[in-house]
Design a protein around this motif. Structure first.
Motif, PDB file in Angstrom:
ATOM      1  N   THR A   1       8.320 -44.181  94.018  1.00  0.00           N
ATOM      2  CA  THR A   1       8.653 -45.756  93.401  1.00  0.00           C
ATOM      3  C   THR A   1       7.915 -46.083  92.479  1.00  0.00           C
ATOM      4  O   THR A   1       6.557 -45.474  92.606  1.00  0.00           O
ATOM      5  CB  THR A   1       8.622 -46.648  94.527  1.00  0.00           C
ATOM      6  OG1 THR A   1       7.148 -46.667  95.590  1.00  0.00           O
ATOM      7  CG2 THR A   1       9.886 -46.491  95.710  1.00  0.00           C
TER       8      THR A   1
ATOM      9  N   SER B   1       6.193 -49.331  90.958  1.00  0.00           N
ATOM     10  CA  SER B   1       5.803 -50.905  90.988  1.00  0.00           C
ATOM     11  C   SER B   1       4.580 -51.317  90.163  1.00  0.00           C
ATOM     12  O   SER B   1       3.748 -50.332  89.659  1.00  0.00           O
ATOM     13  CB  SER B   1       5.705 -51.154  92.531  1.00  0.00           C
ATOM     14  OG  SER B   1       4.370 -50.720  92.738  1.00  0.00           O
TER      15      SER B   1
ATOM     16  N   SER C   1       8.508 -53.340  93.787  1.00  0.00           N
ATOM     17  CA  SER C   1       8.177 -53.121  95.210  1.00  0.00           C
ATOM     18  C   SER C   1       6.681 -53.392  95.502  1.00  0.00           C
ATOM     19  O   SER C   1       6.289 -53.454  96.698  1.00  0.00           O
ATOM     20  CB  SER C   1       8.666 -51.827  95.803  1.00  0.00           C
ATOM     21  OG  SER C   1       8.136 -50.908  95.064  1.00  0.00           O
TER      22      SER C   1
ATOM     23  N   GLN D   1      13.586 -47.486 100.758  1.00  0.00           N
ATOM     24  CA  GLN D   1      11.989 -47.539 101.242  1.00  0.00           C
ATOM     25  C   GLN D   1      11.897 -48.790 102.233  1.00  0.00           C
ATOM     26  O   GLN D   1      11.485 -48.690 103.309  1.00  0.00           O
ATOM     27  CB  GLN D   1      11.207 -47.696 100.192  1.00  0.00           C
ATOM     28  CG  GLN D   1       9.690 -47.445 100.264  1.00  0.00           C
ATOM     29  CD  GLN D   1       8.738 -47.097  99.068  1.00  0.00           C
ATOM     30  OE1 GLN D   1       8.253 -48.222  98.682  1.00  0.00           O
ATOM     31  NE2 GLN D   1       8.669 -45.857  98.728  1.00  0.00           N
TER      32      GLN D   1
ATOM     33  N   ASP E   1       3.593 -44.570  95.826  1.00  0.00           N
ATOM     34  CA  ASP E   1       4.100 -45.777  95.035  1.00  0.00           C
ATOM     35  C   ASP E   1       3.082 -45.742  93.764  1.00  0.00           C
ATOM     36  O   ASP E   1       1.560 -45.729  94.203  1.00  0.00           O
ATOM     37  CB  ASP E   1       4.085 -46.890  96.001  1.00  0.00           C
ATOM     38  CG  ASP E   1       4.363 -48.422  95.056  1.00  0.00           C
ATOM     39  OD1 ASP E   1       5.432 -48.268  94.393  1.00  0.00           O
ATOM     40  OD2 ASP E   1       3.598 -48.997  95.043  1.00  0.00           O
TER      41      ASP E   1
ATOM     42  N   ALA F   1      13.526 -47.680  95.925  1.00  0.00           N
ATOM     43  CA  ALA F   1      13.061 -48.689  96.432  1.00  0.00           C
ATOM     44  C   ALA F   1      13.885 -49.281  97.648  1.00  0.00           C
ATOM     45  O   ALA F   1      13.192 -50.073  98.481  1.00  0.00           O
ATOM     46  CB  ALA F   1      12.529 -49.497  95.477  1.00  0.00           C
TER      47      ALA F   1
ATOM     48  N   ILE G   1       3.764 -46.021 102.817  1.00  0.00           N
ATOM     49  CA  ILE G   1       3.647 -46.150 101.518  1.00  0.00           C
ATOM     50  C   ILE G   1       2.138 -46.155 101.141  1.00  0.00           C
ATOM     51  O   ILE G   1       1.348 -46.918 101.422  1.00  0.00           O
ATOM     52  CB  ILE G   1       4.476 -47.153 101.070  1.00  0.00           C
ATOM     53  CG1 ILE G   1       6.053 -47.431 101.564  1.00  0.00           C
ATOM     54  CG2 ILE G   1       4.389 -47.437  99.693  1.00  0.00           C
ATOM     55  CD1 ILE G   1       6.532 -48.697 101.569  1.00  0.00           C
TER      56      ILE G   1
ATOM     57  N   THR H   1       0.108 -47.015  98.042  1.00  0.00           N
ATOM     58  CA  THR H   1       0.202 -47.438  96.818  1.00  0.00           C
ATOM     59  C   THR H   1      -1.115 -47.254  96.013  1.00  0.00           C
ATOM     60  O   THR H   1      -2.068 -47.204  96.625  1.00  0.00           O
ATOM     61  CB  THR H   1       0.564 -48.894  97.032  1.00  0.00           C
ATOM     62  OG1 THR H   1       0.981 -49.492  95.708  1.00  0.00           O
ATOM     63  CG2 THR H   1      -0.640 -49.715  97.489  1.00  0.00           C
TER      64      THR H   1
END
Length: 369
Positions: free
Chosen positions: A264, A266, A55, A310, A239, A307, A204, A206
């Protein structure tokens, strides 16, 4: 397209599973299915899950800073779906879409709020590049391709603009409704606490386990900062977004020890950190989270069910009748391997996860090992 029966597979918890797929969809799921005269794919006791979703990638090959090729980070690595995280903006996303349609891998995009995306490192230093109407028009034009928006909030990106680009991103998100916002974090300014104050449930975050001073870990106490815990508990989604400079074993282990886990997993992969490391592929990132302490079952959940949820993929992420015939067949083997994080720290794993076959829309591909 003829029906295909996938025989002798196992779920990650060890339970037997067999499936029938046809015309890009899952038609039947059971512990055992009589194949009759149908075509059979023998999974030979390997594990099978819904197709892996990465993702956070960068796969618009026309860029120079961050780019890659969807199939080289997707189908060839056991990944059925990739989401490009803001490489393009409203002015170039249409060309990206045209190229993405040629890939075997499912490709989607998070639209950078800066209209040209990451053409230069400081795409949010000039706020005239953030034009809400252009963003909304691009999403209107490509509703099946653009699945969210992206804002990079670290000092090399924002120039002198502080928290303002994120506030603009939230205004755009509130106008388009329903699409998630992914926020990149890094070195201050802006301060992480200020970023999280603007973010809301379902957004999210990240690079959640980066090793920077402006991250979630208080290096003096080796504990997760209170405001980071508050954001996590209030529904801001964390994430991994490993990347060249954004995953640190110490931070991930400290969070795990306290009970904080990423939502998640990634890669933030692009051609240089794929070829030269430390990312290489999604499987390697999964191995790193397993070394941290995550079980294989929850790891697979985070790159399938979580994922998909999301990004509101209702037909992906699950092995259920009616879902897309996107599957990853893989094995877990006892083999020692040294894993390296973004800051040069190492851990040694004794278990590797290796994709064997990738099924996308019912088409079966053998993986390069």
């Amino acid at each position: 397209m003829s029906k295909i029966v996938l025989k002798h597979g196992r779920l990650i918890n060890g339970d037997p599973i067999e499936l029938v797929i046809s015309e890009g969809k899952i038609l039947e799921v059971a512990e055992s299915i009589e194949a009759g005269d149908l075509k059979v794919l023998d999974l030979a006791g390997n594990y099978v899950s819904a197709g892996w979703i990465d993702s956070h990638v960068h796969c618009y090959q026309e860029m120079e800073l961050y780019y890659d090729y969807p199939d080289e980070i997707g189908v060839e690595k056991g990944v059925t779906t990739v989401i490009d995280a803001g490489t393009t903006g409203a002015e170039n996303v249409r060309h990206f879409y045209e190229l993405a349609q040629q890939a075997k891998t499912n490709v989607y995009a998070l639209l950078n709020i800066s209209k040209f995306g990451i053409v230069e490192q400081d795409e949010l230093a000039d706020l005239t590049k953030v034009q809400a109407e252009l963003v909304k028009q691009a999403i209107t034009d490509l509703p099946e391709f653009i699945v969210g928006i992206k804002a990079r909030m670290s000092k090399t990106v924002i120039g002198e603009n502080g928290i303002t680009p994120l506030k603009l991103a939230k205004e755009i998100q509130n106008e388009i409704l329903g699409l998630p916002l992914m926020v990149h974090i890094g070195s201050a300014p802006p301060e992480l606490t200020d970023i999280l104050e603007v973010m809301s449930e379902g957004d999210i975050l990240t690079h959640c386990f980066n090793g920077k001073v402006n991250g979630i870990l208080n290096r003096e106490t080796d504990q997760i900062k209170d405001f980071a815990w508050k954001a996590h508990k209030e529904g801001i989604l964390f994430d991994i977004g490993h990347g060249t400079d954004s995953f640190n074993f110490d931070v991930a282990e400290a969070a795990f020890k306290e009970g904080m886990k990423a939502n998640t997993i990634s890669t933030d992969i692009y051609i240089r950190n794929r070829k030269n490391g430390p990312v290489y592929d999604l499987a390697t990132t999964l191995e790193k989270l397993h070394v941290v302490g995550y079980s294989w079952e929850e790891i697979i959940d985070k790159i399938t069910v979580a994922a998909a949820a999301q990004f509101h993929f209702t037909q992906k992420g699950r092995l259920e009748v009616g879902c897309d015939a996107d599957l990853t067949v893989f094995k877990i083997v006892e083999e020692e391997k040294v894993l390296v994080d973004s800051n040069g720290n190492t851990r040694q794993t004794r278990e590797r996860i290796i994709p064997v076959q990738t099924v996308i829309g019912g088409e079966i591909y053998d993986n390069q090992l």
